[in-house]
Design a protein around this motif. Sequence first.
Motif, short mmCIF file in Angstrom:
data_model
loop_
_atom_site.label_atom_id
_atom_site.label_comp_id
_atom_site.label_asym_id
_atom_site.label_seq_id
_atom_site.Cartn_x
_atom_site.Cartn_y
_atom_site.Cartn_z
N ALA A 13 -24.04 -18.46 -44.43
CA ALA A 13 -23.12 -18.38 -43.29
C ALA A 13 -21.70 -18.08 -43.75
CB ALA A 13 -23.16 -19.70 -42.51
N PHE A 14 -21.28 -18.71 -44.83
CA PHE A 14 -19.95 -18.49 -45.39
C PHE A 14 -19.76 -17.03 -45.79
CE2 PHE A 14 -17.15 -18.32 -49.13
CZ PHE A 14 -16.02 -18.96 -48.67
N MET A 15 -20.73 -16.50 -46.52
CA MET A 15 -20.61 -15.13 -47.01
C MET A 15 -20.69 -14.13 -45.86
SD MET A 15 -20.08 -15.52 -50.24
CE MET A 15 -20.57 -14.24 -51.38
N GLN B 26 -19.36 -21.88 -52.94
CA GLN B 26 -18.93 -20.82 -52.03
C GLN B 26 -17.78 -20.01 -52.58
OE1 GLN B 26 -18.39 -22.63 -48.10
NE2 GLN B 26 -20.47 -23.46 -48.15
N TYR B 27 -16.82 -20.67 -53.25
CA TYR B 27 -15.68 -19.91 -53.76
C TYR B 27 -15.98 -19.20 -55.08
CZ TYR B 27 -12.74 -20.73 -49.89
OH TYR B 27 -12.24 -20.69 -48.61
N PRO C 292 -11.03 -22.20 -46.04
CA PRO C 292 -12.19 -22.56 -45.24
C PRO C 292 -13.47 -22.68 -46.04
CG PRO C 292 -11.77 -20.22 -45.03
CD PRO C 292 -10.66 -20.77 -45.90
N ILE C 293 -14.34 -23.59 -45.62
CA ILE C 293 -15.70 -23.67 -46.16
C ILE C 293 -16.66 -23.87 -44.98
CG2 ILE C 293 -14.96 -24.71 -48.32
CD1 ILE C 293 -16.32 -27.36 -47.23
N PHE C 294 -17.93 -23.64 -45.25
CA PHE C 294 -18.98 -24.01 -44.29
C PHE C 294 -19.65 -25.28 -44.78
CE2 PHE C 294 -18.61 -20.08 -42.08
CZ PHE C 294 -19.33 -20.21 -40.89
N LEU C 295 -19.84 -26.23 -43.88
CA LEU C 295 -20.55 -27.47 -44.17
C LEU C 295 -21.40 -27.83 -42.97
CD1 LEU C 295 -21.03 -29.90 -46.06
CD2 LEU C 295 -19.08 -31.02 -44.97
N GLU C 296 -22.71 -27.82 -43.19
CA GLU C 296 -23.68 -28.09 -42.13
C GLU C 296 -23.42 -27.23 -40.90
OE1 GLU C 296 -23.35 -32.39 -41.81
OE2 GLU C 296 -25.14 -32.58 -43.08
N GLY C 297 -23.15 -25.96 -41.17
CA GLY C 297 -23.00 -24.98 -40.11
C GLY C 297 -21.65 -24.91 -39.44
N LYS C 298 -20.71 -25.76 -39.83
CA LYS C 298 -19.38 -25.76 -39.23
C LYS C 298 -18.33 -25.34 -40.25
CE LYS C 298 -20.50 -29.50 -35.99
NZ LYS C 298 -20.13 -30.87 -35.53
N VAL C 299 -17.23 -24.77 -39.75
CA VAL C 299 -16.15 -24.34 -40.63
C VAL C 299 -15.14 -25.48 -40.76
CG1 VAL C 299 -14.31 -22.67 -41.02
CG2 VAL C 299 -16.44 -21.96 -39.91
N TYR C 300 -14.80 -25.80 -42.00
CA TYR C 300 -13.79 -26.81 -42.29
C TYR C 300 -12.71 -26.20 -43.17
CZ TYR C 300 -17.12 -30.40 -40.73
OH TYR C 300 -17.98 -31.18 -40.00
N THR D 169 -10.30 -23.98 -58.91
CA THR D 169 -11.06 -23.81 -60.15
C THR D 169 -12.18 -22.78 -60.03
OG1 THR D 169 -10.51 -26.06 -60.81
CG2 THR D 169 -12.36 -25.02 -61.94
N PRO D 170 -13.06 -22.85 -59.03
CA PRO D 170 -14.08 -21.79 -58.93
C PRO D 170 -13.49 -20.42 -58.59
CG PRO D 170 -14.22 -23.29 -57.06
CD PRO D 170 -13.30 -23.92 -58.05
#
Length: 577
Positions: A265-267, A303-304, A482-490, A499-500
């Motif tokens: 979802a993130f990508m 993700q990053y 932003p990240i995706f966590l359990e389908g939601k954007v945070y 770092t990544p």
Amino acid sequence: MHYHCISVLFVIVLFLLGSLAKPLSPPWDDMHIKHSWNVVPKNWESLGHPPSGTTIDLHIALRPQRENAMVDALHEVSEPGHPRYRAYLTKGQVADLVAPHPETLELVNSWLEHHSISPSSISMTHGGNTLTLKRVSVTQANTLLGASYQLYRHVERGETIVRTVGYSLPRALHWHVLTVAPTTSFVSPRTQWQTPRNCSDGAVMSTSEEPAMMLSSRAKVNRIMPSFLRWLYETEAYTPNTRGENVLGVLGFLGYYPSQTDLTAFMQKFRSEAGDATYTVVLVNGGEYDPTHPQQEANVDLQYAEVMAYPTPHIFYSIGQGAPGMEDLFSWLEYILDQENIPQTISISYGIEERLMSREYAINVCDQFVMLGVRGVSVLVSSGNDGIGKGTCLRDDGTVRFNPRFPGTCPYVTVVGGTTGHEPEVAVKFSGGGFSDYFKRPSYQEEAVSTYLQDLGNRYQGLYNASGRGFPDIAAQALGLPIFLEGKVYGVGGTSVATPIVAGIISLLNDWLILTGQAPLGFLNPWLYGRGSRGLTDITEGSNSGCNMDGFPAIVGWDPVTGLGTPNFRRMLEQLF
């Protein structure tokens, strides 16, 4: 009578020769303290003796026969201009360099035999550099180490560990044994991230020690999108082409797992052409993987790294929680150094206060990173989110002292601080940085750090070790991402996001080197503090607050907030020619 005397003398001579050939065992009860705390470390309380039958795995690190050989080898393969620059060693060559003296092994084995440690429970790694004793009863460990293992609970996090406030070794072993773990390290790896908040209407929120800050403007939100990162650090025009030869590894501790669904979802949202991005999971030391219960830290890290380095293959290492603390990191180091093939780039977003472990143990873990460096691995580590130190930085003796974080204080990793904003980028105030109390300043940063300290003058004198290894080395965006966590954007912030990001950029540089038939970058710092610095953007504004103080200021050149600056892939690539 004369014949009888000759016979007696002959027997005595034989006895003496036998004694010389095999010396008598030292007095194993002549115990002397190896390391101890005066009091139980802060935030830990004793719950008494652990339940009957409790066992632990003990790791015994032995002194190498060629004591400085490994660090010397790292300097050779990491120093641009050296005839052996990037001529990395094999697993077998590393094992030869760190092997202990035969006398060391003989003494230690004799000591273990004296205490009835079964040979079948002993394993060796790295050519005998480390002995692991499996499933030693706490009672037996107490006798072996003159210790008093108890069950301790962290008063804030509630986790429990088996530790001792002190341990001893026979006098005859003090030189031969570098450290034993787990013993006196009352720590568990903390992630370097800021608590995520749910995003509404596309706005990204991020938190630090102060109240959350909403970036409600669409223009501002776009500035921290992954596409903006790729534009800012000039990676968007490069596509990896090494057909799987180049790999990026991401470490996961504390039972934190990423989610493939969230990654997809993130990508798809932030890099649409990379919707097929995936990763391999490797379980280490009893690690587990449950993608149905992802955690934000693992998702952030993966993700990053993926959004920067796609389509480079990624490995997520899930390290077991059998021995919470830096022993988790040590168990991964043991595992990875035993592999014939290791990812060329590693991202680690975890760390602890250096002072919460013994100097000997910190040095031993740091030495494992040397072994990674001589094998051609670039290790990126987050600098922390507490600036110069969390809270008041008041020590048990009533003095104030800045709190550097490990493994960022190790001179043989590349440490990543945090920035925010654009035109110009500035230091984010929570960016960890400072100077090690355990490790001296390495030669590769002598000029850069000395220049900074001259500019700083007497400010904060006595609150940090002015001769210690300075960190971070480099920095990247660390706020409102932003990240995706359990389908939601945070929205999240922290040096564990930075770092990544940097690891992904280094992985792209390694990709280009491999594609052109060259060896990867390996240990980065000698190159970064020299020619590589021309590929960085110097950050000259902001500071890292902490300990109820303003913290170190960012200035022209290196500083203990953003290091040498932020990466620019195109310019860094030019410095490889």
